[in-house]
Write an enzyme that holds these catalytic residues in place. Structure first.
Site, short mmCIF file in Angstrom:
data_model
loop_
_atom_site.label_atom_id
_atom_site.label_comp_id
_atom_site.label_asym_id
_atom_site.label_seq_id
_atom_site.Cartn_x
_atom_site.Cartn_y
_atom_site.Cartn_z
N GLY A 40 0.81 -1.22 0.00
CA GLY A 40 0.00 0.00 0.00
C GLY A 40 0.83 1.25 0.00
O GLY A 40 0.39 2.31 -0.43
N GLY A 41 2.07 1.15 0.51
CA GLY A 41 3.01 2.26 0.43
C GLY A 41 2.60 3.50 1.20
O GLY A 41 1.74 3.48 2.08
N CYS A 43 0.92 6.14 0.28
CA CYS A 43 -0.46 6.61 0.12
C CYS A 43 -1.38 5.98 1.15
O CYS A 43 -2.16 6.67 1.81
CB CYS A 43 -0.95 6.30 -1.29
SG CYS A 43 -2.66 6.80 -1.59
N GLY A 193 2.42 23.83 -1.25
CA GLY A 193 1.85 22.94 -2.24
C GLY A 193 0.66 22.19 -1.65
O GLY A 193 0.19 22.53 -0.54
N GLY A 290 8.04 19.12 -0.67
CA GLY A 290 8.08 18.21 -1.81
C GLY A 290 8.60 16.84 -1.43
O GLY A 290 8.96 16.56 -0.28
N HIS A 473 -30.47 20.65 -10.28
CA HIS A 473 -30.69 21.84 -9.47
C HIS A 473 -31.46 21.43 -8.21
O HIS A 473 -32.41 20.65 -8.28
CB HIS A 473 -31.52 22.86 -10.26
CG HIS A 473 -32.01 24.01 -9.42
ND1 HIS A 473 -31.21 25.08 -9.09
CD2 HIS A 473 -33.23 24.25 -8.84
CE1 HIS A 473 -31.91 25.94 -8.36
NE2 HIS A 473 -33.14 25.45 -8.19
#
Length: 496
Positions: A40-41, A43, A193, A290, A473
Site C-alpha cells: 500500500g506504500g 499513500c 503545495g 516536496g 438543481h
C-alpha cells in the site's frame, strides 16, 4: 536462498506497484512483488488515506462551528478525543491494507517482504530486510529472473532542508505529521503545495494557530492563479496566516531564515519579500517542501540504468513507460514530470505497464487529463491547462468562463465561497468557444465534482457539447453547467 523464474518482477508495493501486479496477474502472467515495508506504500499508510480520514474529522469539527455561528444550532465542541480519532483513522487504514493484501493473494501474486536489487537487466536479488516491518509474506528469497520484465515502483520520501532534522515531535515531515504525539497549539507549515495546504487546513480546524509559508509568490504555484487566489482567501478567512511573495537569493517567496528546536517547540525566523521579518515560536514545524524519488539500494548500474540529475528514473519511451533498458519499466513517484506523483496517476501507469508486458498496446497515459485535487477547506480540483498555460500555448487565443459558487443556491447554502473556471480555445472566426483546455474548481466538495471535467478535457469536448446535458438543481455542479451554457452562447443566469 534459491533461484527462480517468473514472468514479471515488481519492486515496490505501493499504488503503482500493486496495481501493476494485479493487472498483470489478471492477464495470466506470473508475478512476484517485492516490498520491504507495507503493501500500500506511502499513500495507504502515511499519506492519502490517513490524511483524508483526518481531514474528514476536521470537516466535522468545522461543521459544529458553522452550525452554531450560521444556522442557530446551539452546539459546542467539548474536546477532541485524540486517541479515539486516531483509532478510527488506523482502523480505516488497516481495513484497506487487508483488502489490498487479499486482492493480491486472490490474484495469485507472490508477495515477498524484503529488499530488492538488480543483478542484471532481467535479474533481481530479493533479501530479507535488515529492519523487518512485520512477519514475512513469504520466504522465496534469492535471485529471480523475469521473462517479460521488471517494474520499478519504489515511490518517494519527503524532502527536507539543510539544518532541519525531523525528530517526529517538534520537526516533522508529511510522513510522520499524522503520527506525532497529540494536537499542537501552534504549527508552522513550510511549503504551500497540496501537502502543506492540506496539513495547514487540518491543524487550523483542530484549533491550532497555523502559519503557512510558501517560497513562491502564491499558494499552489503550479495551479491556475485564480485557484490560488480563492484558496488563499478561504484559508485566511479561517484564520490561517499565509506568508508568500518574498525574494531572497534564488528563491521567490517567503523563506525560512533559520529554525532552532527547543524543549517545547521550534523558534523560527521567516523573511518575506517586502522585508518583513517574522519571529515565530511554535510547538511544531511541519516540513512539506516536496518529495524525492527513492532508488537507493536498487543497484541500478547492475542493470545498465542510471537516474537523471534529480534522481528520477526517466523513461526512454513514455508511451510504454519503458526505460533505456528494454524490459525495465517505471511507475509512480520514481517517474519525473509529466508524471504527477499522484496515486490515481500511478494506478493508470500500473495498468499501462502490465498490459504492455502482457503483449498489448494500451493507450499512453494522458497526464493532461489527470485530475489534481487539494483536500483542504476550501478544496481545489483542476484538470488540464491553467489560463496562463493555455494562453502561452494558444498564443493568447483563448476564452474564459467563470462563475462564483455563491451565484447558485447550493453555493449560498454552503456559504464557503469558491468558483468555477473553464478555459477553452476561441471558436472558429473568433466567435464562441472551441475545445475545453482546462477546468478549475474551488469550494466545498469540488473533489467529487472534477470527474466530469476529466472527461470533458480528455475527450476534447467543446462547451456546446457539454451545455446540451442537464446539471441537477440545486447542486454545486449546476455552476459548472452554467459556465458551459454561457460559453456556448446560451447563458441562463449569466449573460453570454
Amino acid at each position: 536462498m534459491h533461484e527462480q523464474e517468473t514472468d514479471v518482477i515488481v519492486i515496490g508495493g505501493g499504488t503503482g506497484g500493486y496495481s501493476t501486479a494485479l493487472r498483470a496477474a489478471a492477464l495470466g502472467l506470473r508475478v512476484v512483488l517485492a516490498e520491504r515495508d507495507l503493501i500500500g506504500g506511502t499513500c495507504l499508510h502515511r499519506g492519502c488515506v490517513p490524511s483524508k480520514a483526518m481531514l474528514h474529522a476536521a470537516e466535522l469539527v468545522d461543521g459544529i462551528a458553522e452550525a452554531r455561528e450560521r444556522w442557530g444550532v446551539k452546539a459546542t465542541l467539548d474536546a477532541v478525543d485524540w486517541p479515539a480519532l486516531t483509532a478510527t483513522r488506523d482502523d480505516i487504514v488497516a481495513r484497506n491494507h487487508r483488502g489490498v493484501e487479499g486482492h493480491l493473494a486472490h490474484a495469485g501474486v507472490e508477495v515477498v517482504r524484503g529488499s530488492a536489487a538488480f543483478t542484471g537487466p532481467r535479474t533481481v536479488r530479493i533479501a530479507p530486510d535488515e529492519k523487518p516491518h512485520g512477519e514475512p509474506y513469504g520466504k522465496p528469497y534469492g535471485e529471480w529472473t523475469a521473462r517479460r520484465g521488471v517494474v520499478v515502483a519504489t515511490g518517494s520520501r519527503p524532502r527536507t532542508l539543510p539544518g532541519l532534522a525531523p525528530d517526529g515531535r517538534r520537526v516533522v515531515t508529511s510522513d510522520d505529521a499524522l503520527f506525532a504525539p497529540g494536537l499542537p497549539a501552534s504549527v508552522l507549515v513550510l511549503g504551500g503545495g497540496a501537502i502543506g495546504v492540506e496539513y495547514a487546513s487540518l491543524h487550523r480546524s483542530m484549533g491550532a494557530r497555523v502559519v503557512l509559508v510558501e517560497a513562491a509568490d502564491r499558494l499552489l504555484p503550479l495551479e491556475d492563479a485564480d485557484v490560488s487566489r480563492h484558496l488563499t482567501r478561504g484559508l485566511k478567512k479561517r484564520g490561517v496566516e499565509v506568508l508568500t511573495g518574498a525574494r531572497l537569493e534564488v528563491l521567490t517567496g517567503a523563506r525560512l531564515e533559520g529554525a532552532e528546536p527547543h524543549e517545547d517547540g521550534v523558534r523560527a525566523t521567516v523573511r518575506t519579500g517586502r522585508g518583513d521579518v517574522h519571529e515565530l515560536d511554535v510547538e511544531r514545524l511541519l516540513v512539506a517542501v516536496g518529495r524525492a524519488p527513492v532508488t537507493d539500494g536498487l543497484e541500478l548500474a547492475a542493470a545498465g540504468l542510471a537516474t537523471d540529475a534529480r534522481g528520477f528514473l526517466a523513461p526512454a519511451d513514455w508511451a510504454r513507460l519503458e526505460t533505456a533498458v528494454p524490459g525495465i519499466h517505471a511507475v509512480g513517484d520514481v517517474l519525473p514530470p509529466p508524471s504527477l506523483g499522484l496515486a490515481h496517476a500511478s494506478f493508470a501507469e500500473g495498468l499501462l505497464v502490465a498490459e504492455t508486458l502482457a503483449g498489448g498496446s494500451p493507450r499512453p497515459v494522458d497526464y493532461n487529463a489527470v485530475p489534481r485535487v487539494t483536500y483542504a477547506s476550501p478544496q481545489t480540483a483542476s484538470v488540464g491547462l491553467s489560463e496562463a498555460e493555455a494562453r502561452d500555448r494558444a498564443g493568447g487565443d483563448v476564452t474564459v468562463g467563470t462563475m462564483p459558487l455563491t451565484a447558485v443556491a447550493k453555493g449560498m447554502v454552503h456559504g464557503q465561497g469558491g468558483m468555477v473556471k473553464v478555459v477553452a480555445e476561441r471558436g472558429d472566426g473568433g466567435k464562441g468557444a472551441g475545445r475545453v483546455l482546462g477546468v478549475h474548481l474551488v469550494g466545498p466538495h469540488v473533489s467529487e465534482m472534477i470527474a466530469e471535467s476529466q472527461l470533458v478535457v480528455g475527450w476534447d469536448a467543446e462547451p456546446a457539447d457539454v451545455a446540451q446535458h442537464i446539471h441537477p438543481h440545486p447542486t454545486l455542479s449546476e455552476a459548472v453547467g452554467e459556465v458551459y451554457l454561457t460559453l456556448a452562447g446560451r447563458g441562463l443566469h449569466q449573460q453570454s
